[in-house]
Motif scaffolding. Sequence first.
Motif: not given
Length: 509
Positions: A61-69
Amino acid sequence: MRPRATVLHDARPRPAGTNEEEPGLRMRITTLTDDARLALETLASRTGGIVSPSLRLGVTGLARSGKTVFLSALVHNLVHGGRLPVFEPYAQGRMARAHLEPQPDDAVPRFAYEDHVRALIDDRVWPESTHRIAELRVTIEYESASFFQRNIGPGRLHLDLVDYPGEWLLDLPLLAKDYRTWAEESLKEARRPLHADSATPWLAALEGIDAGAPADEATARRLAEAFTGYLKAVREESTTPLAFPPGRFLMPGDLEGSPALTFAPIDPPTGERSRDALWAMMERRYEAYKSHVVRPFFRDHFARLDRQIVLVDVLAALNAGPEAVRALQSTLSEVMACFRPGRLSWLTRLVDRRVDRLMFAATKADHVHHTDHDKLEAILATLVESATDRATFSGAEVDVAAIAAVRATREGRVRQGLEQLPAIIGTPLPGERVDGTVYDGKTEIALFPGDLPAEPRSVLRHEAADAGALAFLRFRPPQLETTAGGTTLSLPHIRLDRVLQFLIGDRLA
Ligand SMILES: Nc1nc2c(ncn2[C@@H]2O[C@H](COP(=O)(O)OP(=O)(O)O)[C@@H](O)[C@H]2O)c(=O)[nH]1
Ligand SMILES: [Mg+2]
């Protein structure tokens, strides 16, 4: 629509507690070459008998789309036995245990799961964002639902989770493009009035550049810097999730400042072409970027994925207006093109496995009331419509869902005059503001976020511009509930179980 907020009461003090996993030990194959390992893995997952089968799930996903979470919450729910009623192996009581094990690839950074979970649960802050690829292996022990499988013994599945920036995916189409084509397209895009503000400094830097003049490093660097500035500015234009290649210019990972990133599109020379000309230098570096950056990424990571989830912050785009939504739609179709086998023949030649299940998830659905979740899903389905047709066509199963990896809000109602409005209740992050009130990160409020349009296509139309604006607030991660017995429950979510069922359920059947 204005945010309508009602302050309910102060947040309760947070409980202490740690969540750490002790990774188990496992034999590792480290001496094989990539190609041999690819072949071995393919063989192993086919026969299933030699070693425990593994499934590589890409999370992008693009930056800040929520991957890490998303990854943190997914693993936490698997390992701690979260509420996953739609995930069949779990609901049917067939999952014995899930635990972390050392990942198979030694050269890839490990996903900092423990740090992220500690931030989310202990500190109730969102984990720090990351800008590179990371990997984590979760091993799932389960009992098969099938009589025959059960007789063979309990099953084990290594789930290898690979988190990588969506920006890097946008590089794939470059493999099929020469420098001239890419430069032409990039310049054409930059000269659109839409990007005037972002592109002016770069286009000014291009003034007087003669592509036929002898190449020099200082000019190359100056142009690359101006071009990178433009790419970054485009990304910041609004909260527009727009991104143009090369992906590493936006998300350099470990390549920050490297010469492989020192090129830019320029107009072709008018006269004769010489090998020492600036044009030739740019052309060489562009090709070098493809062979040293793009190809290895796709060979070592992308081409080895079995399943993929693409996270999309649809709500942020809706909030930014129809222009942003259209930009998101075109970015998504670029992303989708990467999952069309056959488009890049070298890729299909290299490995014979390919993504057979692909999920698009609209993240952060806890920002709207559950009565709007179907609408959110319908909007994302519309945005990926043409693209999903193609994926279905090529044999991959595609699913779309509205999810929240971590549910930061609860639901309730607020009274607005005589009306009762569906509200979400949560603790705004420190510094968030509604109607002039700045929140301190300790106060819980109820908020009517506004309604999503019932007609999904309307989000692409201009006239929808002001109608659709939602009241957006960033909330703190939730306070975890504790049972009467003193057990702390795992992170609350919305539809993570549906995601799990679609992406791995069949492999635990
Ligand atoms: N409320 C809520 N916010 C989320 C959720 N997932 C992500 N976010 C927000 O989005 C931000 C970016 O998420 P992150 O996972 O770091 O994005 P990444 O850059 O794709 O890895 C976080 O800091 C949160 O503020 C979610 O499930 N619920
Ligand atoms: Mg991240």
